[in-house]
Every structure is written in C-alpha cells, then in structure tokens.
Design a protein around this motif. Structure first.
Motif, PDB file in Angstrom:
ATOM      1  N   THR A  20       1.406   4.333   2.614  1.00  0.00           N
ATOM      2  CA  THR A  20       1.029   5.738   2.776  1.00  0.00           C
ATOM      3  C   THR A  20       1.028   6.436   1.415  1.00  0.00           C
ATOM      4  O   THR A  20       2.009   6.363   0.672  1.00  0.00           O
ATOM      5  CB  THR A  20       2.001   6.458   3.728  1.00  0.00           C
ATOM      6  OG1 THR A  20       1.965   5.814   5.005  1.00  0.00           O
ATOM      7  CG2 THR A  20       1.609   7.916   3.899  1.00  0.00           C
ATOM      8  N   SER A  22      -0.700  10.032  -0.858  1.00  0.00           N
ATOM      9  CA  SER A  22      -1.223  11.393  -0.721  1.00  0.00           C
ATOM     10  C   SER A  22      -2.468  11.522  -1.600  1.00  0.00           C
ATOM     11  O   SER A  22      -2.427  11.239  -2.797  1.00  0.00           O
ATOM     12  CB  SER A  22      -0.168  12.408  -1.159  1.00  0.00           C
ATOM     13  OG  SER A  22      -0.731  13.700  -1.264  1.00  0.00           O
ATOM     14  N   GLU A  25      -3.180  16.067  -1.494  1.00  0.00           N
ATOM     15  CA  GLU A  25      -2.182  16.624  -0.572  1.00  0.00           C
ATOM     16  C   GLU A  25      -2.467  16.279   0.890  1.00  0.00           C
ATOM     17  O   GLU A  25      -1.979  16.952   1.794  1.00  0.00           O
ATOM     18  CB  GLU A  25      -2.067  18.144  -0.757  1.00  0.00           C
ATOM     19  CG  GLU A  25      -1.644  18.544  -2.180  1.00  0.00           C
ATOM     20  CD  GLU A  25      -1.470  20.039  -2.333  1.00  0.00           C
ATOM     21  OE1 GLU A  25      -1.803  20.765  -1.376  1.00  0.00           O
ATOM     22  OE2 GLU A  25      -0.993  20.467  -3.401  1.00  0.00           O
ATOM     23  N   ARG A  26      -3.276  15.249   1.128  1.00  0.00           N
ATOM     24  CA  ARG A  26      -3.487  14.749   2.482  1.00  0.00           C
ATOM     25  C   ARG A  26      -2.962  13.324   2.559  1.00  0.00           C
ATOM     26  O   ARG A  26      -3.328  12.483   1.733  1.00  0.00           O
ATOM     27  CB  ARG A  26      -4.977  14.768   2.854  1.00  0.00           C
ATOM     28  CG  ARG A  26      -5.485  16.147   3.238  1.00  0.00           C
ATOM     29  CD  ARG A  26      -6.961  16.118   3.474  1.00  0.00           C
ATOM     30  NE  ARG A  26      -7.678  15.859   2.217  1.00  0.00           N
ATOM     31  CZ  ARG A  26      -8.977  15.701   2.133  1.00  0.00           C
ATOM     32  NH1 ARG A  26      -9.719  15.723   3.210  1.00  0.00           N
ATOM     33  NH2 ARG A  26      -9.551  15.494   0.960  1.00  0.00           N
ATOM     34  N   GLU A  27      -2.116  13.035   3.517  1.00  0.00           N
ATOM     35  CA  GLU A  27      -1.534  11.702   3.634  1.00  0.00           C
ATOM     36  C   GLU A  27      -2.504  10.758   4.348  1.00  0.00           C
ATOM     37  O   GLU A  27      -3.069  11.109   5.388  1.00  0.00           O
ATOM     38  CB  GLU A  27      -0.211  11.754   4.397  1.00  0.00           C
ATOM     39  CG  GLU A  27       0.940  12.321   3.579  1.00  0.00           C
ATOM     40  CD  GLU A  27       2.279  12.033   4.226  1.00  0.00           C
ATOM     41  OE1 GLU A  27       2.289  11.526   5.371  1.00  0.00           O
ATOM     42  OE2 GLU A  27       3.318  12.320   3.587  1.00  0.00           O
ATOM     43  N   SER A  29      -2.984   6.329   5.221  1.00  0.00           N
ATOM     44  CA  SER A  29      -2.358   5.006   5.198  1.00  0.00           C
ATOM     45  C   SER A  29      -3.442   3.943   5.054  1.00  0.00           C
ATOM     46  O   SER A  29      -4.420   3.937   5.818  1.00  0.00           O
ATOM     47  CB  SER A  29      -1.547   4.774   6.482  1.00  0.00           C
ATOM     48  OG  SER A  29      -0.475   5.689   6.565  1.00  0.00           O
ATOM     49  N   GLU A  85       3.399   2.892  -2.481  1.00  0.00           N
ATOM     50  CA  GLU A  85       3.999   3.773  -1.488  1.00  0.00           C
ATOM     51  C   GLU A  85       4.412   5.101  -2.121  1.00  0.00           C
ATOM     52  O   GLU A  85       5.076   5.124  -3.174  1.00  0.00           O
ATOM     53  CB  GLU A  85       5.222   3.096  -0.851  1.00  0.00           C
ATOM     54  CG  GLU A  85       5.868   3.886   0.259  1.00  0.00           C
ATOM     55  CD  GLU A  85       4.979   3.988   1.495  1.00  0.00           C
ATOM     56  OE1 GLU A  85       4.309   3.010   1.825  1.00  0.00           O
ATOM     57  OE2 GLU A  85       4.946   5.079   2.113  1.00  0.00           O
ATOM     58  N   GLY A  86       3.967   6.186  -1.507  1.00  0.00           N
ATOM     59  CA  GLY A  86       4.343   7.511  -1.991  1.00  0.00           C
ATOM     60  C   GLY A  86       3.514   8.025  -3.157  1.00  0.00           C
ATOM     61  O   GLY A  86       3.781   9.115  -3.668  1.00  0.00           O
ATOM     62  N   GLU A  88       0.923   9.913  -5.357  1.00  0.00           N
ATOM     63  CA  GLU A  88       0.232  11.188  -5.194  1.00  0.00           C
ATOM     64  C   GLU A  88      -1.005  11.207  -6.098  1.00  0.00           C
ATOM     65  O   GLU A  88      -0.886  11.148  -7.319  1.00  0.00           O
ATOM     66  CB  GLU A  88       1.165  12.354  -5.539  1.00  0.00           C
ATOM     67  CG  GLU A  88       2.350  12.469  -4.589  1.00  0.00           C
ATOM     68  CD  GLU A  88       3.202  13.682  -4.887  1.00  0.00           C
ATOM     69  OE1 GLU A  88       2.691  14.635  -5.522  1.00  0.00           O
ATOM     70  OE2 GLU A  88       4.381  13.681  -4.498  1.00  0.00           O
TER      71      GLU A  88
END
Length: 321
Positions: A20, A22, A25-27, A29, A85-86, A88
C-alpha cells in the motif's frame, strides 16, 4: 472414483503480497514488486511516458515520468522505481511539473515530435515552450558519418536539432532519425531482450549520438532480419512502416478511419497474434498484442510485413487501370 478425482487441478500461482502506497494523498494497493508507474495507473494518474515499454527493461532515458517521493533527495523515474510499503508519491508538485516541462521543451526543440502520440497534450498540460531556445537550426549533416567522440559546438543563436535526411533504403520500413529521442527501445528490441540480432546500436556521444548500423551501412547490408520489432516499440514514429510513410507523405494517413482486427498468423504453427490496421479496406500496417502469451508483441518478417502479399498495391493499380 469420486467426483473430485475428475476435476482438473487449478493452478493458483504463488500468492503475491500487496503493498500500500500513497499517490497524491490517495492510498492504493499494488502487488509487491510493482513500479511507481503501476501505482500511479492504479490511482488513476495519467503519467506521461516515452522510453517506457511494457515488454522491455526500463532504460530511464527520457525522464518525462519523474515523480517526487517523500524522503528522496532527487526526483525518481516512476517507470523503474519499485514501490515500498508506506511510500508517499507526489505527481503534480511544482518540482515535478518543472522537470517534465523542461524535458518536453528540450525534446521539442531538437526532435520532430509531430508523430509522437499525446505529446501535444503534454506540452499544453505543462506549459512547455520549445521555441524559447531559439529557431531550429535546420537540417544537419549526416550524423552517421560522425567520428565517434567528435563534438560539434552549436553556434548559440539557434536550437540544434536532430533534423537530417530520411533513410529510405528498403521496401518494408523507414528510418527518420529526425524524430528519434534516443530512448534505446529499438536497440533493446533488436538485441538481447527480444530478437538477438544486434543489427543496430548507438553511435557517437552526447548530442551527436544516433542509432546506426554497424559501420553505418545501409540496412539491406546490415545484420537486420526485418522482423520489425524495433518499429513495434518506437514511441515517436522515427521507425515506421513504408506504407505508413508513403501515406503520410501523400496526406492520406488517417488513424481515425482505421479499424483494428486481431487474428492468428497463418505463416507457421507458432500461433502469433497479428493486429491488422485497416484503412479503406486495405491493410496499412501490422502490430502484435504485447499481452499475448506466444509472441509478447514480437513477430518475424512474415508476420510483420507479409500483409503486402495479401494485397499487392501494384496489382490493384493495374486492375483499376
């Protein structure tokens, strides 16, 4: 015998972990190992690409897909950087827009992008102004005859360009290096990634670099086997079917009037898929779906150019006369 004994085994494949990230600012996967570009696509972001090829190893040549990643000192190419993962990702910051604008301006000032799909929209989106570098310097010398490593200083009053004579030395495809952005996709497709023919390579250095055959010989005298896989991956139209080149020259090429039909090549039993591009009831070029499990977009000379035997232009002309 039980009912379950007659069931064919179901191959589920190895489980893939989702990562997942971003994006603006939209997540989203995406499967582990995916690129940032894939994550941007999943997030619905329209990311410009030129040197990216879905069946080729990323080359990071054009730099038009650069994005900003939180914690990274420099912008990163989204077509090759793997997601973590994570992570941005930001695709529309002033820094990203400035980078993409500069790339488009430098390409637009030196290369003929008139047949590059969607580049006109990108120019508007990023307010690119290739003319700010000055008027085009016009047709240059034949870059094939450059000595390797030789550098020619610009005069400073005009924008140096890649403009040069079109190479028409065979009946199958045309090389117009005025439109070449040196993305290396044709070299990779001709080399170890697809065809393993190694008929073309990069000659020269810096701005004077150019795709060329060994010793700059004409294509019929080179190692080329005319599979046309280089034409398949060219993003700018620097390599094009001779039929397309002739129709563009005559002003009759119209993609809006063309239909596409995918069928199976009948020249042998391999089962390659052909996509026939038809205009006015005539096949004008042939491509191949990259997601097909047999060819992955690759064809041989018969699959790529054999359509000329289906419809002989000369025979049709004689019949009409």
């Amino acid at each position: 015998m039980t009912t379950t004994d007659n069931r064919a085994p179901v191959h589920m494949g190895m489980p893939t972990r989702l990562v997942t990230v971003s994006v603006d600012e939209r997540e989203v996967s995406v499967p582990e190992g995916s690129t940032i570009l894939a994550a941007c696509d999943a997030a619905g972001e329209d990311t410009p690409t030129l040197c990216y090829g879905d069946t080729l190893t990323p080359k990071n040549a054009c730099r038009v897909c650069m994005v900003e990643v939180e914690g990274s000192r420099v912008l990163v190419p989204s077509c090759s950087r793997r997601v973590q993962e994570g992570m941005e990702v930001k695709t529309d910051t002033e820094r990203v827009r400035h980078s993409r604008r500069l790339v488009l301006e430098m390409l637009g000032s030196s290369v003929d992008l008139s047949t590059t799909p969607r580049v006109a929209d990108w120019m508007v989106r990023y307010a690119a102004d290739p003319e700010r570098f000055g008027p085009p310097a016009g047709e240059q010398f034949d870059r094939d005859v450059h000595e390797p490593g030789e550098h020619h200083l610009p005069d400073g009053s005009t924008a140096a360009t890649m403009e040069q004579p079109v190479k028409v030395d065979n009946d199958l495809y045309v090389r117009d290096y005025s439109k070449c952005i040196l993305c290396y996709k044709c070299v990779d497709a001709c080399g170890e990634q697809w065809q393993n023919t190694f008929a073309i390579q990069v000659a020269g250095r810096g701005f004077d670099s150019q795709i060329s055959t060994e010793f700059s010989v004409e294509l019929p005298d080179s190692a080329c086997v005319y599979c046309g896989n280089c034409v398949e991956v060219c993003p700018t139209g620097a390599l094009s079917f001779k039929s397309e080149f002739d129709m563009r020259d005559a002003g009759t090429w119209d993609e809006e009037r063309q239909t596409e039909t995918t069928t199976v090549c009948t020249f042998c039993g391999v089962g390659c898929n052909l996509t026939l591009h038809v205009q006015d009831n005539e096949i004008v070029k042939v491509s191949s779906p990259h997601d097909h499990s047999v060819g992955h977009g690759n064809l041989c000379i018969k699959g790529r150019f054999g359509f000329q035997h289906v419809q002989s232009r000369e025979d049709r002309k004689r019949r009409n006369d």
